[in-house]
Design an enzyme around this catalytic site. Sequence first.
Site, short mmCIF file in Angstrom:
data_model
loop_
_atom_site.label_atom_id
_atom_site.label_comp_id
_atom_site.label_asym_id
_atom_site.label_seq_id
_atom_site.Cartn_x
_atom_site.Cartn_y
_atom_site.Cartn_z
N LYS A 74 31.85 -17.03 -103.49
CA LYS A 74 32.07 -15.59 -103.28
C LYS A 74 32.97 -15.32 -102.07
CE LYS A 74 27.74 -14.21 -105.53
NZ LYS A 74 26.56 -13.28 -105.45
N HIS A 97 27.43 -17.71 -106.78
CA HIS A 97 26.77 -17.26 -108.00
C HIS A 97 26.63 -18.47 -108.91
CE1 HIS A 97 25.93 -15.18 -111.77
NE2 HIS A 97 26.81 -15.99 -112.32
P1 CMP Z 1 24.26 -13.20 -108.21
O1 CMP Z 1 23.58 -14.46 -108.62
O2 CMP Z 1 25.74 -13.26 -108.10
O3 CMP Z 1 23.87 -12.04 -109.23
C1 CMP Z 1 23.85 -10.67 -108.87
C2 CMP Z 1 24.07 -10.46 -107.41
O4 CMP Z 1 23.73 -9.20 -106.90
C3 CMP Z 1 23.21 -11.42 -106.64
O5 CMP Z 1 23.70 -12.74 -106.79
C4 CMP Z 1 23.30 -10.83 -105.23
O6 CMP Z 1 24.35 -11.36 -104.46
C5 CMP Z 1 23.60 -9.35 -105.49
N1 CMP Z 1 22.58 -8.47 -104.96
C6 CMP Z 1 22.78 -7.54 -104.02
N2 CMP Z 1 21.64 -6.89 -103.77
C7 CMP Z 1 20.68 -7.43 -104.56
C8 CMP Z 1 19.29 -7.17 -104.74
N3 CMP Z 1 18.64 -6.23 -104.06
N4 CMP Z 1 18.64 -7.93 -105.64
C9 CMP Z 1 19.29 -8.89 -106.37
N5 CMP Z 1 20.60 -9.15 -106.22
C10 CMP Z 1 21.29 -8.44 -105.32
#
Ligand code: CMP
Length: 139
Positions: free
Chosen positions: A10, A116
Amino acid sequence: AIERTFSILKPDATRRNLTGKINAKFEEAGLRIVASRRLQLSRAQAETFYGAHSARGFFQDLVAFMISGPVVVQVLEGENAIARNREIMGATNPANADAGTIRKEFAESIEANSVHGSDSPEAAAAEIAYFFAGTDIVG
Ligand code: CMP
């Protein structure tokens, strides 16, 4: 079984020049980087990619963060790669991540959490296909 999973380094990771250290974590864990491309996501690409989260309160902030700088999109291959990568990444919120995981060592916050990774075989297939042609992946 040998699987492929989709990974993103990221903008917080590219900004701090952490791509090599994170790639080393994947390789040390036995995952092979079989495709990799650095790019700037468009807003439309980020919104589509994270479409499953579009109703969540954090969606607009997440999209803004994901387009705030370059990312590296990748395909990782190895035994049980989808679950293995999730172990290596650690919990979404770095405050809850185990010692030694990427997010524990490098993430700045739940949003700027460095990586991610696909959460299921179905997601892996869809996410890989969103960014890579079959000929881009060299196992
Ligand atoms: P990722 O695995 O990329 O999938 C969705 C992303 O949303 C997660 O990682 C986090 O980086 C982001 N995110 C931001 N705020 C939240 C939250 N409160 N709960 C879950 N994911 C969040």
